[in-house]
Motif scaffolding. Structure first.
Motif, PDB file in Angstrom:
ATOM      1  N   ARG A 122      45.111  46.213  32.255  1.00 51.95           N
ATOM      2  CA  ARG A 122      43.641  46.232  32.088  1.00 51.95           C
ATOM      3  C   ARG A 122      43.218  45.381  30.893  1.00 51.95           C
ATOM      4  O   ARG A 122      42.249  44.615  30.969  1.00 51.95           O
ATOM      5  CB  ARG A 122      43.137  47.668  31.886  1.00 51.95           C
ATOM      6  CG  ARG A 122      43.228  48.549  33.105  1.00 51.95           C
ATOM      7  CD  ARG A 122      42.277  49.735  33.013  1.00 51.95           C
ATOM      8  NE  ARG A 122      42.494  50.586  31.850  1.00 51.95           N
ATOM      9  CZ  ARG A 122      43.252  51.687  31.831  1.00 51.95           C
ATOM     10  NH1 ARG A 122      43.894  52.060  32.920  1.00 51.95           N
ATOM     11  NH2 ARG A 122      43.368  52.412  30.744  1.00 51.95           N
ATOM     12  N   ASN A 123      43.935  45.520  29.791  1.00 55.08           N
ATOM     13  CA  ASN A 123      43.529  44.787  28.597  1.00 55.08           C
ATOM     14  C   ASN A 123      43.822  43.298  28.717  1.00 55.08           C
ATOM     15  O   ASN A 123      43.079  42.462  28.222  1.00 55.08           O
ATOM     16  CB  ASN A 123      44.191  45.391  27.354  1.00 55.08           C
ATOM     17  CG  ASN A 123      43.536  46.717  27.001  1.00 55.08           C
ATOM     18  OD1 ASN A 123      42.353  46.919  27.260  1.00 55.08           O
ATOM     19  ND2 ASN A 123      44.303  47.633  26.438  1.00 55.08           N
ATOM     20  N   TYR A 158      41.108  41.825  30.859  1.00 48.19           N
ATOM     21  CA  TYR A 158      39.885  41.684  30.065  1.00 48.19           C
ATOM     22  C   TYR A 158      39.961  40.431  29.181  1.00 48.19           C
ATOM     23  O   TYR A 158      38.975  39.709  29.012  1.00 48.19           O
ATOM     24  CB  TYR A 158      39.676  42.931  29.214  1.00 48.19           C
ATOM     25  CG  TYR A 158      38.275  43.069  28.668  1.00 48.19           C
ATOM     26  CD1 TYR A 158      37.311  43.767  29.372  1.00 48.19           C
ATOM     27  CD2 TYR A 158      37.913  42.487  27.443  1.00 48.19           C
ATOM     28  CE1 TYR A 158      36.020  43.894  28.887  1.00 48.19           C
ATOM     29  CE2 TYR A 158      36.626  42.610  26.949  1.00 48.19           C
ATOM     30  CZ  TYR A 158      35.683  43.318  27.671  1.00 48.19           C
ATOM     31  OH  TYR A 158      34.406  43.437  27.186  1.00 48.19           O
ATOM     32  N   PRO A 216      34.127  36.836  44.182  1.00 46.83           N
ATOM     33  CA  PRO A 216      33.712  38.147  44.683  1.00 46.83           C
ATOM     34  C   PRO A 216      34.810  39.181  44.445  1.00 46.83           C
ATOM     35  O   PRO A 216      35.974  38.936  44.775  1.00 46.83           O
ATOM     36  CB  PRO A 216      33.508  37.908  46.183  1.00 46.83           C
ATOM     37  CG  PRO A 216      33.214  36.459  46.294  1.00 46.83           C
ATOM     38  CD  PRO A 216      34.012  35.795  45.213  1.00 46.83           C
ATOM     39  N   GLY A 217      34.450  40.312  43.868  1.00 43.20           N
ATOM     40  CA  GLY A 217      35.433  41.336  43.519  1.00 43.20           C
ATOM     41  C   GLY A 217      35.781  41.307  42.040  1.00 43.20           C
ATOM     42  O   GLY A 217      36.365  42.249  41.520  1.00 43.20           O
ATOM     43  N   HIS A 247      33.713  40.723  38.667  1.00 41.01           N
ATOM     44  CA  HIS A 247      32.348  40.472  38.216  1.00 41.01           C
ATOM     45  C   HIS A 247      32.311  39.895  36.807  1.00 41.01           C
ATOM     46  O   HIS A 247      33.310  39.842  36.099  1.00 41.01           O
ATOM     47  CB  HIS A 247      31.507  41.745  38.332  1.00 41.01           C
ATOM     48  CG  HIS A 247      32.019  42.877  37.499  1.00 41.01           C
ATOM     49  ND1 HIS A 247      31.706  43.010  36.177  1.00 41.01           N
ATOM     50  CD2 HIS A 247      32.840  43.909  37.808  1.00 41.01           C
ATOM     51  CE1 HIS A 247      32.309  44.077  35.707  1.00 41.01           C
ATOM     52  NE2 HIS A 247      33.005  44.640  36.667  1.00 41.01           N
ATOM     53  N   HIS A 248      31.121  39.452  36.440  1.00 41.68           N
ATOM     54  CA  HIS A 248      30.902  38.913  35.102  1.00 41.68           C
ATOM     55  C   HIS A 248      31.105  40.000  34.049  1.00 41.68           C
ATOM     56  O   HIS A 248      30.857  41.169  34.305  1.00 41.68           O
ATOM     57  CB  HIS A 248      29.451  38.432  34.972  1.00 41.68           C
ATOM     58  CG  HIS A 248      29.173  37.169  35.690  1.00 41.68           C
ATOM     59  ND1 HIS A 248      29.288  35.940  35.097  1.00 41.68           N
ATOM     60  CD2 HIS A 248      28.790  36.948  36.964  1.00 41.68           C
ATOM     61  CE1 HIS A 248      28.973  35.002  35.970  1.00 41.68           C
ATOM     62  NE2 HIS A 248      28.673  35.583  37.120  1.00 41.68           N
ATOM     63  N   HIS A 258      29.252  41.467  31.795  1.00 39.84           N
ATOM     64  CA  HIS A 258      27.834  41.504  31.426  1.00 39.84           C
ATOM     65  C   HIS A 258      27.639  41.813  29.949  1.00 39.84           C
ATOM     66  O   HIS A 258      26.606  41.498  29.381  1.00 39.84           O
ATOM     67  CB  HIS A 258      27.106  42.549  32.265  1.00 39.84           C
ATOM     68  CG  HIS A 258      27.031  42.208  33.719  1.00 39.84           C
ATOM     69  ND1 HIS A 258      26.239  41.189  34.191  1.00 39.84           N
ATOM     70  CD2 HIS A 258      27.655  42.716  34.801  1.00 39.84           C
ATOM     71  CE1 HIS A 258      26.370  41.109  35.502  1.00 39.84           C
ATOM     72  NE2 HIS A 258      27.236  42.024  35.898  1.00 39.84           N
ATOM     73  N   GLU A 259      28.640  42.450  29.340  1.00 38.64           N
ATOM     74  CA  GLU A 259      28.497  42.771  27.923  1.00 38.64           C
ATOM     75  C   GLU A 259      28.436  41.506  27.065  1.00 38.64           C
ATOM     76  O   GLU A 259      27.916  41.525  25.967  1.00 38.64           O
ATOM     77  CB  GLU A 259      29.624  43.688  27.430  1.00 38.64           C
ATOM     78  CG  GLU A 259      31.040  43.261  27.758  1.00 38.64           C
ATOM     79  CD  GLU A 259      31.516  43.833  29.091  1.00 38.64           C
ATOM     80  OE1 GLU A 259      30.868  43.534  30.113  1.00 38.64           O
ATOM     81  OE2 GLU A 259      32.533  44.546  29.098  1.00 38.64           O
ATOM     82  N   ARG A 310      26.839  38.822  27.959  1.00 38.69           N
ATOM     83  CA  ARG A 310      25.656  38.041  28.315  1.00 38.69           C
ATOM     84  C   ARG A 310      24.421  38.572  27.610  1.00 38.69           C
ATOM     85  O   ARG A 310      24.390  39.685  27.125  1.00 38.69           O
ATOM     86  CB  ARG A 310      25.447  38.068  29.823  1.00 38.69           C
ATOM     87  CG  ARG A 310      26.590  37.390  30.562  1.00 38.69           C
ATOM     88  CD  ARG A 310      26.517  37.700  32.020  1.00 38.69           C
ATOM     89  NE  ARG A 310      25.384  37.060  32.657  1.00 38.69           N
ATOM     90  CZ  ARG A 310      25.451  35.904  33.299  1.00 38.69           C
ATOM     91  NH1 ARG A 310      26.582  35.253  33.374  1.00 38.69           N
ATOM     92  NH2 ARG A 310      24.389  35.399  33.860  1.00 38.69           N
ATOM     93  N   GLU A 311      23.394  37.715  27.631  1.00 42.35           N
ATOM     94  CA  GLU A 311      22.104  38.097  27.057  1.00 42.35           C
ATOM     95  C   GLU A 311      21.547  39.295  27.808  1.00 42.35           C
ATOM     96  O   GLU A 311      21.369  39.249  29.019  1.00 42.35           O
ATOM     97  CB  GLU A 311      21.161  36.894  27.195  1.00 42.35           C
ATOM     98  CG  GLU A 311      19.786  37.091  26.651  1.00 42.35           C
ATOM     99  CD  GLU A 311      19.773  37.094  25.126  1.00 42.35           C
ATOM    100  OE1 GLU A 311      18.726  37.407  24.576  1.00 42.35           O
ATOM    101  OE2 GLU A 311      20.811  36.778  24.513  1.00 42.35           O
ATOM    102  N   GLY A 312      21.268  40.383  27.100  1.00 44.95           N
ATOM    103  CA  GLY A 312      20.798  41.592  27.765  1.00 44.95           C
ATOM    104  C   GLY A 312      19.305  41.601  27.994  1.00 44.95           C
ATOM    105  O   GLY A 312      18.542  40.894  27.351  1.00 44.95           O
ATOM    106  N   ALA A 313      18.896  42.457  28.950  1.00 41.30           N
ATOM    107  CA  ALA A 313      17.467  42.656  29.196  1.00 41.30           C
ATOM    108  C   ALA A 313      16.830  43.280  27.959  1.00 41.30           C
ATOM    109  O   ALA A 313      15.648  43.123  27.702  1.00 41.30           O
ATOM    110  CB  ALA A 313      17.271  43.569  30.396  1.00 41.30           C
ATOM    111  N   ASP A 314      17.675  44.014  27.186  1.00 47.21           N
ATOM    112  CA  ASP A 314      17.145  44.652  25.983  1.00 47.21           C
ATOM    113  C   ASP A 314      17.476  43.819  24.746  1.00 47.21           C
ATOM    114  O   ASP A 314      17.457  44.290  23.636  1.00 47.21           O
ATOM    115  CB  ASP A 314      17.712  46.074  25.837  1.00 47.21           C
ATOM    116  CG  ASP A 314      19.231  46.098  25.890  1.00 47.21           C
ATOM    117  OD1 ASP A 314      19.818  45.110  26.386  1.00 47.21           O
ATOM    118  OD2 ASP A 314      19.828  47.083  25.449  1.00 47.21           O
TER     119      ASP A 314
END
Ligand SMILES: N[C@@H](CCC(=O)N[C@@H](CS)C(=O)NCC(=O)O)C(=O)O
Ligand code: FES
Ligand SMILES: [Fe+2]
Lengths: 219, 204, 280
Positions: A189-190, A193, A205-206, A208-209, A211-212, A214-218
């Motif tokens: 896993r590590n 990552y 596919p399968g 994913h990005h 997301h942490e 990336r630029e957040g919505a918040d």
């Protein structure tokens, strides 16, 4: 001018190795979409003329054709990695170790890779046998990566990521889609990552990005 | 209910998420950027997606499906589809107990007490497709033969079991602290031998 | 009872390509069946030798196991001049057929699951749209759905605000109509036909009817494979596996109006195959 042409199928983990390596080294290439599924175009005459083995990916560099994924990774690294770290071919120990894990990645195609084709696209093979073989391979990889954790290292070989990491990454990352979760494999896993965190990383596919990162919505 | 070992502190760095199982519960265990750890029911209240596939942003865990963010108390603080909406306080993830001692992550579905601290060091966490009984037999059998990779008394090996399903056991192996690298490698291979033996017995 | 209801719908069990190399052995509603080609004249039989009715529609072979089947719906746009029809094969997903349909009706997941293709942060907001159960056709419709998309279709260049209409003509079928980048006056049509293998296993047949003269068949199909297989790992990790119809079990927001209407419509019809019923 692009560096090469990739005969590509979006759900193929082997094709993805090439897209990933090219993404990380920022190499521009052309693609030809091959109707691997549902058309089985890779087994048709015009594709067999290019690659008699009837597999994807196929890579052409001008007139030259490469039909083995690991050879394609070597070509990209030898021609487009100014640092020379991605394929330390001439290093008397690292070179052979990279070869060893490239060969291991070929086993993954036939274990976890086939298990995936069986679970998802109903490939006419013995799915249970493929899954058993995949568990054996995942355990072998986990053992090695645990050794690396003891040594304070991240990558399969040496101090830098190599084409061996890229070659082993896809079918291990995709194994949950084949019904093989990563619960008992903390070192895997590590390592996954770490690969996903590499600059220039691209997804399939399968997988994913992160997301942490990336630029957040918040914000 | 008891407290169960579900992984090693070293295997869950800040900003990361993992799946755990204990006492029939599916859990997500995650560590915020500031290092604090949490264990929740592995289900997003929105549409039931496993939160163990989620990602950490700062000190919040976000669900991979629609990106709902949950703070450390489990409360939903952001629904990206309606960014200006203050999510109702009723939306929250179910929390479980989690503690870390001696480099091991322990969870409990109730407030079961934390295990005593020990001076042992974690070696590995892995899963065996066999019952705890079969694993204990295999531990004994593979330790007794005295030849490498079997442990020696000075290794002070300790084996913790977390039965996660019938015939499936999560195993945590601890050893004396500060063992040299070759010894760690050898004992890691002993873990493999123990697993092979337990699984062979289980299918026999 | 829920199985009896489900048996009287029609289901895609093969496409025009997959019978070329021989019959397809498959499972529908827990019954093993054999679909034998050619597609234009296919037969469907079970292992006891019972033969089931067949029709060829939308490039797929459809069958029903029931004695009094409801009529198979139509997608009239599929036959329009100039559209290219793309049957995309079948993808096995370990999920409820109803969860697969509900996911297809959802746009709020685009930025997180189809990142940089169908959505991207910070463009996550879902604006209000209209949802209705149309009485005359007894179908669920969501209209005036809008979402910002970085790469809406194979034929799209830069990001655009895409308009969608969604339609559920049968419990295990979802159809969408979306902005067609090369032909602004028309809409692309994309559907999933879900073959319920059991309540928790789905064989999904994506199908498209597009205005796109520039892409090859393979490019169009691969675009759909990419999108659908991104959804697959979500669908296999939702719990409970069956779709809960009890409104207290999951929490919808305004963005989920289509899903709320779909669940209500299933309940009203008694279409419980693949669902977790109230209080169950
Ligand atoms: N040895 C080849 C194997 C590549 C391979 O197996 N590719 C898969 C797709 S990922 C394939 O073409 N399979 C053909 C088939 O199963 O029909 C390589 O490494 O390039
Ligand atoms: S299921 Fe978690 S955010 Fe929607
Ligand atoms: Fe989706």
């Amino acid at each position: 001018m692009t560096a090469f042409t990739l005969y590509n199928y979006v759900l193929s983990g082997n094709c993805y190795k090439i897209r990933l390596m090219a993404g990380i080294l920022d190499v521009k290439y052309d693609t030809v979409a091959v109707d691997f599924y549902p058309g089985f175009e890779h087994r048709q005459n015009h594709m067999l003329a290019l690659n008699p083995a009837g597999t994807l990916p196929v890579m052409t560099i001008g007139e030259q054709v490469l039909t083995d994924t690991q050879a394609m990774l070597a070509w990209i690294a030898l021609n487009h990695d100014p640092s020379g770290t991605w394929y330390p071919a001439a290093d008397p120990m690292l070179g052979p170790l990279v070869q060893q894990w490239l060969a291991f990645s070929g086993r993954l195609t036939n274990s976890a890779g086939l298990a995936g084709l069986h679970s998802m696209l109903n490939w006419p093979i013995d799915g249970e046998a493929a899954r058993r073989a995949a568990i054996k391979d995942l355990r072998e990889l986990e053992l090695h990566l645990t050794d690396r954790v003891f040594e304070g290292k991240t990558w399969l070989v040496g101090d830098h990521p190599t084409i061996a990491d890229i070659a082993c990454f896809p079918y291990v990352a995709l194994s949950p889609d084949a019904g093989l979760d990563h619960d008992g494999y903390p070192a895997i896993r590590n390592w996954l990552y770490a690969v996903r965190s590499l600059p220039g990383f691209v997804t399939m596919p399968g997988i994913h990005h992160l997301h942490e990162l990336r630029e957040g919505a918040d914000g | 209910m008891t407290t169960r070992p579900v992984g090693l502190t070293r295997d869950l760095p800040a900003g990361r998420v993992m799946h755990a199982q204990a006492d029939g519960k599916d859990m997500v265990v995650w560590r915020a950027t500031d290092g604090t750890i949490a264990a929740w029911d592995n289900r997003c209240p929105h549409r039931g997606m496993a939160l163990s596939h989620g990602f950490v942003r700062g000190n919040r865990l976000a669900c991979l499906y629609h990106g709902w963010h949950y703070d450390r108390s489990g409360r939903c603080g952001l629904i990206p589809a309606h960014p200006d909406l203050e999510p109702p306080a009723t939306i929250h993830a179910t929390q479980y107990g989690v503690v870390e001692t001696g480099g091991v992550i322990w969870v409990s579905a109730d407030e079961a007490p934390a295990p005593d601290d020990s001076d042992l060091a974690p070696l590995r966490s892995f899963i065996v497709e066999a019952s705890e009984d079969a694993l204990r037999d295999a531990q004994e059998a593979t330790s007794a033969d005295g030849a490498p990779p079997a442990p020696e008394a000075s290794d002070r090996v300790s084996v913790l079991c977390n039965p996660i399903e019938p015939g499936r056991t999560q195993v945590t192996v601890l050893t004396a602290p500060g063992l040299p690298l070759p010894r760690l490698r050898t004992l890691s291979r002993w873990c493999e031998a123990m697993r092979r033996q337990a699984e062979a017995k289980e299918t026999a | 009872m829920s199985l009896e209801y489900a048996k009287n719908d029609w289901y895609a069990v093969a496409d025009i390509f997959c019978l070329r190399d021989g019959p397809r052995r498959t499972r529908l509603l827990e019954t093993d069946i054999t679909v034998t080609g050619p597609a234009e004249d296919a037969t469907v039989t079970d292992d006891q030798g019972n033969r089931y009715p067949v029709q060829l529609k939308f490039d797929h072979v459809w069958t029903t196991l029931g004695d009094s089947p409801r009529p198979l719906f139509d997608i009239p746009e599929g036959d329009e001049e100039g559209r290219r029809r793309v049957p995309c094969g079948v993808v096995r997903v370990n999920c409820s057929p109803l969860r697969a349909v509900e996911n297809f009706l959802d746009i709020a997941h685009f930025p997180f699951v189809h990142t940089d293709i169908l959505g991207s942060e910070p463009h996550t907001e879902v604006s209000p749209y209209k949802v209705a159960i149309r009485e005359e056709s007894d179908e669920v419709w969501a209209t005036q759905v809008k979402f910002f998309q970085p790469q809406a279709a194979k034929s799209a260049g830069d990001g655009i605000v895409t308009d969608y209409d969604y339609r559920v003509p049968a419990p295990t079928v979802a159809v969408l109509y979306k902005t067609c980048p090369p032909k602004p006056e028309a809409q692309d049509v994309i559907a999933i036909f879900v073959q319920p293998v059991s309540e928790t296993v789905s064989d999904v047949w994506p199908w498209m009817a597009l205005y796109d003269d520039a892409s090859t068949f393979s490019e169009m199909a691969q675009f759909q494979h990419e999108i659908f297989v991104q959804d697959r790992s979500i669908l296999e990790n939702q719990r409970p596996v069956k779709l809960p119809l009890d409104p207290k079990m999951e929490i919808p927001t305004r963005a989920d109006m289509t899903s709320v209407a779909y669940r209500r419509w299933l309940k009203k019809r008694g279409a419980f195959y693949g669902a977790l019923r109230d209080g169950a």
